[in-house]
Design an enzyme around this catalytic site. Structure first.
Site, short mmCIF file in Angstrom:
data_model
loop_
_atom_site.label_atom_id
_atom_site.label_comp_id
_atom_site.label_asym_id
_atom_site.label_seq_id
_atom_site.Cartn_x
_atom_site.Cartn_y
_atom_site.Cartn_z
N GLU A 121 52.65 -34.08 29.00
CA GLU A 121 51.48 -33.50 28.32
C GLU A 121 51.18 -32.10 28.88
O GLU A 121 50.69 -31.25 28.16
CB GLU A 121 50.25 -34.41 28.51
CG GLU A 121 50.30 -35.71 27.73
CD GLU A 121 49.90 -35.58 26.25
OE1 GLU A 121 49.34 -34.55 25.86
OE2 GLU A 121 50.18 -36.54 25.50
N TYR A 124 46.47 -42.96 28.69
CA TYR A 124 45.81 -44.26 28.58
C TYR A 124 46.40 -45.27 29.57
O TYR A 124 45.72 -46.20 29.99
CB TYR A 124 46.03 -44.85 27.17
CG TYR A 124 45.12 -44.31 26.08
CD1 TYR A 124 44.34 -43.17 26.25
CD2 TYR A 124 45.06 -44.98 24.86
CE1 TYR A 124 43.53 -42.71 25.23
CE2 TYR A 124 44.24 -44.53 23.84
CZ TYR A 124 43.48 -43.39 24.02
OH TYR A 124 42.68 -42.95 23.00
N GLY A 125 47.67 -45.08 29.88
CA GLY A 125 48.44 -46.10 30.60
C GLY A 125 47.99 -46.40 32.02
O GLY A 125 48.44 -47.34 32.65
N ASP A 154 48.63 -42.37 18.87
CA ASP A 154 49.10 -42.43 20.25
C ASP A 154 47.99 -41.87 21.14
O ASP A 154 47.08 -41.20 20.66
CB ASP A 154 50.38 -41.59 20.43
CG ASP A 154 50.89 -41.64 21.86
OD1 ASP A 154 51.17 -42.74 22.36
OD2 ASP A 154 50.97 -40.57 22.52
N SER A 155 48.11 -42.11 22.44
CA SER A 155 47.14 -41.56 23.38
C SER A 155 47.23 -40.03 23.44
O SER A 155 46.31 -39.38 23.92
CB SER A 155 47.42 -42.11 24.77
OG SER A 155 48.68 -41.65 25.21
N CYS A 178 57.79 -46.28 26.48
CA CYS A 178 56.61 -45.43 26.34
C CYS A 178 57.06 -44.30 25.44
O CYS A 178 58.12 -43.69 25.69
CB CYS A 178 56.15 -44.89 27.69
SG CYS A 178 54.91 -43.57 27.54
N THR A 179 56.29 -44.02 24.40
CA THR A 179 56.76 -43.05 23.41
C THR A 179 56.77 -41.60 23.92
O THR A 179 57.34 -40.73 23.28
CB THR A 179 55.91 -43.15 22.12
OG1 THR A 179 54.51 -43.02 22.48
CG2 THR A 179 56.14 -44.48 21.43
N HIS A 180 56.15 -41.36 25.06
CA HIS A 180 56.24 -40.02 25.63
C HIS A 180 57.64 -39.74 26.21
O HIS A 180 58.08 -38.59 26.25
CB HIS A 180 55.23 -39.85 26.77
CG HIS A 180 53.84 -39.52 26.32
ND1 HIS A 180 52.99 -40.44 25.79
CD2 HIS A 180 53.16 -38.34 26.34
CE1 HIS A 180 51.82 -39.87 25.50
NE2 HIS A 180 51.90 -38.59 25.83
N CYS A 217 52.64 -46.15 20.17
CA CYS A 217 52.28 -46.14 21.58
C CYS A 217 52.48 -47.57 22.09
O CYS A 217 51.89 -48.51 21.54
CB CYS A 217 50.81 -45.73 21.71
SG CYS A 217 50.16 -45.89 23.38
N ASN A 218 53.31 -47.72 23.10
CA ASN A 218 53.56 -49.06 23.63
C ASN A 218 52.33 -49.64 24.31
O ASN A 218 52.06 -50.83 24.23
CB ASN A 218 54.72 -49.01 24.62
CG ASN A 218 56.04 -48.76 23.94
OD1 ASN A 218 56.73 -49.69 23.57
ND2 ASN A 218 56.38 -47.50 23.73
N THR A 219 51.59 -48.77 25.00
CA THR A 219 50.41 -49.24 25.73
C THR A 219 49.40 -49.87 24.77
O THR A 219 48.90 -50.96 25.01
CB THR A 219 49.78 -48.05 26.49
OG1 THR A 219 50.79 -47.47 27.33
CG2 THR A 219 48.61 -48.47 27.34
N1 DGL Z 1 52.73 -42.96 24.73
C1 DGL Z 1 52.17 -44.07 25.36
C2 DGL Z 1 53.02 -45.31 25.37
O1 DGL Z 1 53.89 -45.44 24.55
C3 DGL Z 1 51.08 -44.00 26.34
C4 DGL Z 1 51.13 -43.02 27.44
C5 DGL Z 1 49.83 -42.97 28.19
O2 DGL Z 1 48.84 -42.54 27.60
O3 DGL Z 1 49.78 -43.39 29.35
O4 DGL Z 1 52.82 -46.20 26.16
#
Ligand code: DGL
Length: 267
Positions: free
Chosen positions: A152, A43-44, A11-12, A184-186, A74-76
């Site tokens: 974060e 990352y998003g 993941d990011s 988004c996994t966050h 991570c979805n992104t």
């Molecule tokens: N956890 C991430 C996701 O599922 C990315 C979050 C990010 O880095 O912007 O998309």
């Protein structure tokens, strides 16, 4: 590749840690190697090229660590190109479930909301997956740029987080959705806060469990699943090990986990 090799999870940042417990529960004998790029999260909000470069470094690191399967938690990164990663490496690759079936099963009014990063929203990947299964559904996607830095940054129980959760939930409430996918996994870190503001009439779905089921099915299909073994978990971050450890403890039992800081440029 050997069935005793670990499963890599990327993941990011700390987001993929919300998927890890589902993977462990379903595959208790597997070893897991988690890599969160906490030095460069989020990352998003970045460009396709920037994300692709960082992902290439993470997957090369995983290759060096001899994983048998990579779960892109991570979805992104998944929508950027899980198939591209698959073409470049010897390990198996499983991306995040888009949760389309789950959402269509849950919805009554066929109005489905998506909470995701700006990058994920820009690809319309989740919307397309839902409409492919049911073109009469309506999908409302909301980029939630402000969530990841607050998560974060451990800004839980703060007025800032409360205001941002209200801002984004209000938008989807106005659209009249009855089901929302956390894409988004966050975001499961703040699922409690999101559910509280949506109220009981809106179902909030985290596709992590379905992703874990996909990962297990993939291993079984390729006879790479492990039926014995202690299930060791190593969690690596590219920065701020202590912050990562504190955040991990919010979503999983870390008593048996090893933590390590790694440098992706050390070769
Ligand atoms: N956890 C991430 C996701 O599922 C990315 C979050 C990010 O880095 O912007 O998309």
């Amino acid at each position: 590749m050997n069935c005793k090799d670990p499963i890599g999870v990327i993941d990011s940042g700390v987001g993929g840690l919300t998927v890890l417990p589902y993977l462990q529960r379903l595959m208790p004998h597997e070893d897991f190697l988690y890599l969160g790029d906490t030095a460069r999260t989020p990352y998003g909000i970045r460009s396709r090229q920037e994300i692709a470069t960082m992902v290439a470094e993470m997957t090369a690191w995983m290759e060096d660590n001899h994983i048998k399967q990579l779960v892109v938690a991570c979805n992104t990164i998944t929508v950027l190109g899980a198939p591209t990663i698959r073409g470049l490496h010897s390990f198996r690759v499983v991306g995040m479930s888009k949760g389309a079936k789950l959402a269509l099963t849950a919805t009554k009014n066929k109005k489905i909301g998506i909470f995701a990063t700006d990058f994920t929203v820009s690809t319309q990947a989740h919307q397309k997956a839902i409409l492919e299964l049911d073109h009469t559904a309506q999908v409302f996607s909301q980029g939630c740029t402000k969530f990841v830095p607050l998560i974060e940054g451990e800004q839980f129980d703060t007025p800032e987080l409360a205001a941002v959760v209200r801002e984004y939930t209000d938008i989807l409430k106005k659209d009249g959705v009855d089901t929302v996918l956390l894409s988004c996994t966050h975001y499961p870190f703040i699922k409690k806060e999101i559910v509280a503001l949506f109220g009981p009439e809106i179902t909030v779905i985290d596709p992590a469990e379905e992703t874990a089921a996909d990962a297990l099915a993939d291993l079984q299909q390729h006879k790479l699943d492990r039926k014995d073994g202690k299930g060791q978990v190593t969690i690596c971050f590219t920065a701020d090990l202590e912050r990562g450890r504190r955040l991990a403890s919010r979503v999983m039992d870390i008593s048996q986990c090893r933590f390590k800081q790694v440098d992706l440029h050390s070769k």
